[in-house]
Scaffold this motif. Structure first.
Motif, PDB file in Angstrom:
ATOM      1  N   GLY A 313      17.169  -6.458  11.073  1.00  0.00           N
ATOM      2  CA  GLY A 313      18.480  -6.861  11.580  1.00  0.00           C
ATOM      3  C   GLY A 313      19.475  -7.130  10.480  1.00  0.00           C
ATOM      4  N   SER A 314      19.018  -7.737   9.364  1.00  0.00           N
ATOM      5  CA  SER A 314      19.938  -8.055   8.270  1.00  0.00           C
ATOM      6  C   SER A 314      20.421  -6.784   7.576  1.00  0.00           C
ATOM      7  N   ILE A 315      19.563  -5.770   7.482  1.00  0.00           N
ATOM      8  CA  ILE A 315      19.997  -4.488   6.910  1.00  0.00           C
ATOM      9  C   ILE A 315      21.135  -3.904   7.743  1.00  0.00           C
ATOM     10  N   LEU A 340      28.138 -20.923  10.462  1.00  0.00           N
ATOM     11  CA  LEU A 340      27.880 -21.464  11.808  1.00  0.00           C
ATOM     12  C   LEU A 340      26.529 -20.972  12.317  1.00  0.00           C
ATOM     13  N   ALA A 341      26.226 -19.704  12.047  1.00  0.00           N
ATOM     14  CA  ALA A 341      24.927 -19.159  12.450  1.00  0.00           C
ATOM     15  C   ALA A 341      23.790 -19.845  11.700  1.00  0.00           C
ATOM     16  N   SER A 342      24.014 -20.191  10.436  1.00  0.00           N
ATOM     17  CA  SER A 342      22.963 -20.876   9.671  1.00  0.00           C
ATOM     18  C   SER A 342      22.697 -22.274  10.222  1.00  0.00           C
ATOM     19  N   ILE A 343      23.752 -22.924  10.726  1.00  0.00           N
ATOM     20  CA  ILE A 343      23.571 -24.243  11.344  1.00  0.00           C
ATOM     21  C   ILE A 343      22.731 -24.117  12.611  1.00  0.00           C
ATOM     22  N   ALA A 344      23.069 -23.122  13.445  1.00  0.00           N
ATOM     23  CA  ALA A 344      22.287 -22.895  14.664  1.00  0.00           C
ATOM     24  C   ALA A 344      20.836 -22.552  14.336  1.00  0.00           C
ATOM     25  N   SER A 361      15.708 -18.608  17.005  1.00  0.00           N
ATOM     26  CA  SER A 361      16.299 -19.139  15.784  1.00  0.00           C
ATOM     27  C   SER A 361      16.331 -18.082  14.690  1.00  0.00           C
ATOM     28  N   ALA A 362      15.228 -17.360  14.528  1.00  0.00           N
ATOM     29  CA  ALA A 362      15.158 -16.337  13.484  1.00  0.00           C
ATOM     30  C   ALA A 362      16.200 -15.250  13.673  1.00  0.00           C
ATOM     31  N   SER A 363      16.586 -14.993  14.907  1.00  0.00           N
ATOM     32  CA  SER A 363      17.572 -13.938  15.168  1.00  0.00           C
ATOM     33  C   SER A 363      18.923 -14.259  14.537  1.00  0.00           C
ATOM     34  N   PHE A 364      19.217 -15.535  14.310  1.00  0.00           N
ATOM     35  CA  PHE A 364      20.480 -15.892  13.657  1.00  0.00           C
ATOM     36  C   PHE A 364      20.501 -15.482  12.185  1.00  0.00           C
ATOM     37  N   GLY A 365      19.321 -15.149  11.647  1.00  0.00           N
ATOM     38  CA  GLY A 365      19.276 -14.657  10.274  1.00  0.00           C
ATOM     39  C   GLY A 365      20.043 -13.360  10.095  1.00  0.00           C
ATOM     40  N   VAL A 366      20.206 -12.606  11.165  1.00  0.00           N
ATOM     41  CA  VAL A 366      20.978 -11.365  11.116  1.00  0.00           C
ATOM     42  C   VAL A 366      22.446 -11.655  10.798  1.00  0.00           C
ATOM     43  N   ILE A 367      22.914 -12.863  11.161  1.00  0.00           N
ATOM     44  CA  ILE A 367      24.315 -13.226  10.931  1.00  0.00           C
ATOM     45  C   ILE A 367      24.464 -14.036   9.648  1.00  0.00           C
TER      46      ILE A 367
END
Length: 466
Positions: A313-315, A340-344, A361-367
């Motif tokens: 996702g991050s790629i 904001l995504a890192s806070i979530a 939670s891990a899905s927010f790593g994409v942002i």
């Protein structure tokens, strides 16, 4: 002309930088999964793992050994041992000095020589293991790797970012920085894939071949982008006088970098953002896998699922999403959204009440992965071309300070709340505390003001696509 074509036109002059860097990152990553087995075989040949292997490898091997032996009943302490902390502090303290220093030298002596130096340092540790994997050589590997990390970890990316700032138009740098961090993520995935299919006995030899290829390729094809300042002739000076002169020169350059950052509202604010963000995120990274194992009984398959989901996702978000969105909203909005995504991300992990919440939670790593390229872009926009390496290195040094401090608090706090002696039932309390640091970074980022540049101050790229 579509947005993708425009980005490709900007990236084309950087091919001779990005290609060897990708090869370098792939070569480094493909050895990670093998190091656990090599270390364990050398230090504890009759066991699958042992205390010495855990101690010498630090956090990464500690976690790896835990994953690879999840059914063995072995459970290392969540708190780092004294040796790990000592090594981490030595590397961190030296990096606090080396990152700004290498950035200064990249401005003064040229980007290419410093890239060649930092890329080449990683060859020697792996060459030792390719030659011999006995106990003595494994110890020598970790000693030399520590020195290599001090010189190369973080500095390669800082100097590469300064090189990009020399080449790419100011308004398009954020997209190119995002491509670089996206390629970094993709290289890690490719390195793991290669490690999966290559026979173990060939991995170090292939890695060394690729690592040697990188500086050779750069030396042959990479173009210098700065006017290197020839050092003044000091042949008549004594050795002691030369040393004093060099120290004074470096000190003056370091003070100059600090003055540039402190005197600029934008750079001062982004330094605070970087400090608090890395203070929280590095603390979470140092304890997250222990927390997931203790709280939800995660095994290596579930860890792999999370890491693969975030990696792919991050790629996508770095290579495709940020270049598309940045012209519409700008770096500040992207940075604020990523924070904001890192806070979530932190709050959901800390408050997770079921295993599926950790995947959410891990899905927010994409942002939140977009924090790094947007930070690079803001720093680059607020800095003139002659100070790019100096300022990027200085702020990287600030990040190194936060990465040094956070595990000192996070590890014992996590250990406490994972134990039966916790004052209340909240196993993720330390991660919730870390989220406060990201909240501070978000508040500072929201107050960032756009950099005002007059038309005559806007610099033209030094290299253009012919």
């Amino acid at each position: 002309m579509g947005w993708m074509e425009r980005i490709l036109i900007e990236v084309r002059p950087l091919f001779h930088l990005l290609f060897p860097l990708c090869v370098h990152w792939i070569a480094e990553e493909m050895t990670v999964s093998v190091l656990v087995d090599v270390t364990a075989a050398a230090l504890c040949p009759s066991q699958s793992t042992c205390t010495q292997a855990i101690y010498i490898n630090g956090y990464s091997t500690n976690v790896s050994a835990l994953l690879l032996n999840s059914n063995s009943g072995f459970w290392p302490s969540a708190a780092p041992n004294i040796i790990n902390m000592f090594i981490a502090w030595v590397v961190g303290l030296f990096k606090m000095v080396m990152l700004p220093l290498l950035g200064q030298l990249a401005d003064e002596r040229g980007r290419k020589p410093l890239l060649l130096l930092t890329v080449s340092t990683t060859i020697f540790p792996f060459a030792i293991l390719a030659w011999n994997q006995s106990k003595e050589f494994v110890y020598a590997y970790y000693v030399i790797r520590t020195v290599s990390y001090i010189l190369s970890q973080g500095s390669i990316l800082c100097i590469a970012v300064a090189y990009v700032a020399d080449v790419v138009n100011e308004n398009k740098r954020a997209a190119v920085f995002s491509w670089i961090t996206g390629l970094f993520s993709a290289s890690h995935v490719l390195g793991n894939v290669l490690a999966r299919f290559l026979p173990v006995k060939y991995i170090f030899f292939v890695s060394i071949a690729l690592l040697i290829f990188c500086p050779v390729y750069m030396q042959m094809f990479l173009t210098e982008t700065t006017n290197k300042q020839a050092p003044e002739s000091e042949q008549d000076l004594s050795c002691l006088t030369k040393i004093v002169s060099i120290i004074r020169e470096r000190y003056a350059s370091m003070r100059d970098a600090a003055t540039i950052v402190v005197s600029s509202p934008t750079l001062r604010s982004i330094s605070l953002v970087s400090f608090f963000y890395h203070l929280g995120m590095s603390g979470i990274s140092s304890v997250l896998l222990y927390y997931l194992k203790a709280a939800f009984g995660f095994d290596k398959n579930q860890f792999s699922e999370i890491l693969m989901m975030v990696g792919i996702g991050s790629i996508f978000s770095q290579i495709l999403v940020l270049p598309l969105v940045n012209p519409l909203v700008g770096e500040k909005v992207i940075l604020s959204s990523a924070l904001l995504a890192s806070i979530a991300y932190a709050l959901l992990y800390g408050l997770a009440w079921a295993p599926w919440v950790t995947y959410l939670s891990a899905s927010f790593g994409v942002i939140y992965v977009l924090v790094k390229p947007s930070t690079f872009a803001i720093i680059s926009r607020a800095t003139c071309s002659t100070n790019q390496g100096k300022v990027q290195g200085f702020i990287a040094g600030v990040q190194s300070i936060s990465s040094l401090l956070s595990p000192v608090a996070m590890s014992p706090l996590t250990s406490w709340f994972l134990s039966s002696n916790a004052p209340f039932n909240c196993k993720g309390f330390s991660i919730i505390c870390a989220s406060i640091c990201m909240m501070v970074a978000f508040c500072v980022a929201c107050k960032l003001k756009p950099v005002e540049r007059s038309p005559e101050d806007i610099e033209t790229p030094l290299l253009t696509d012919s």
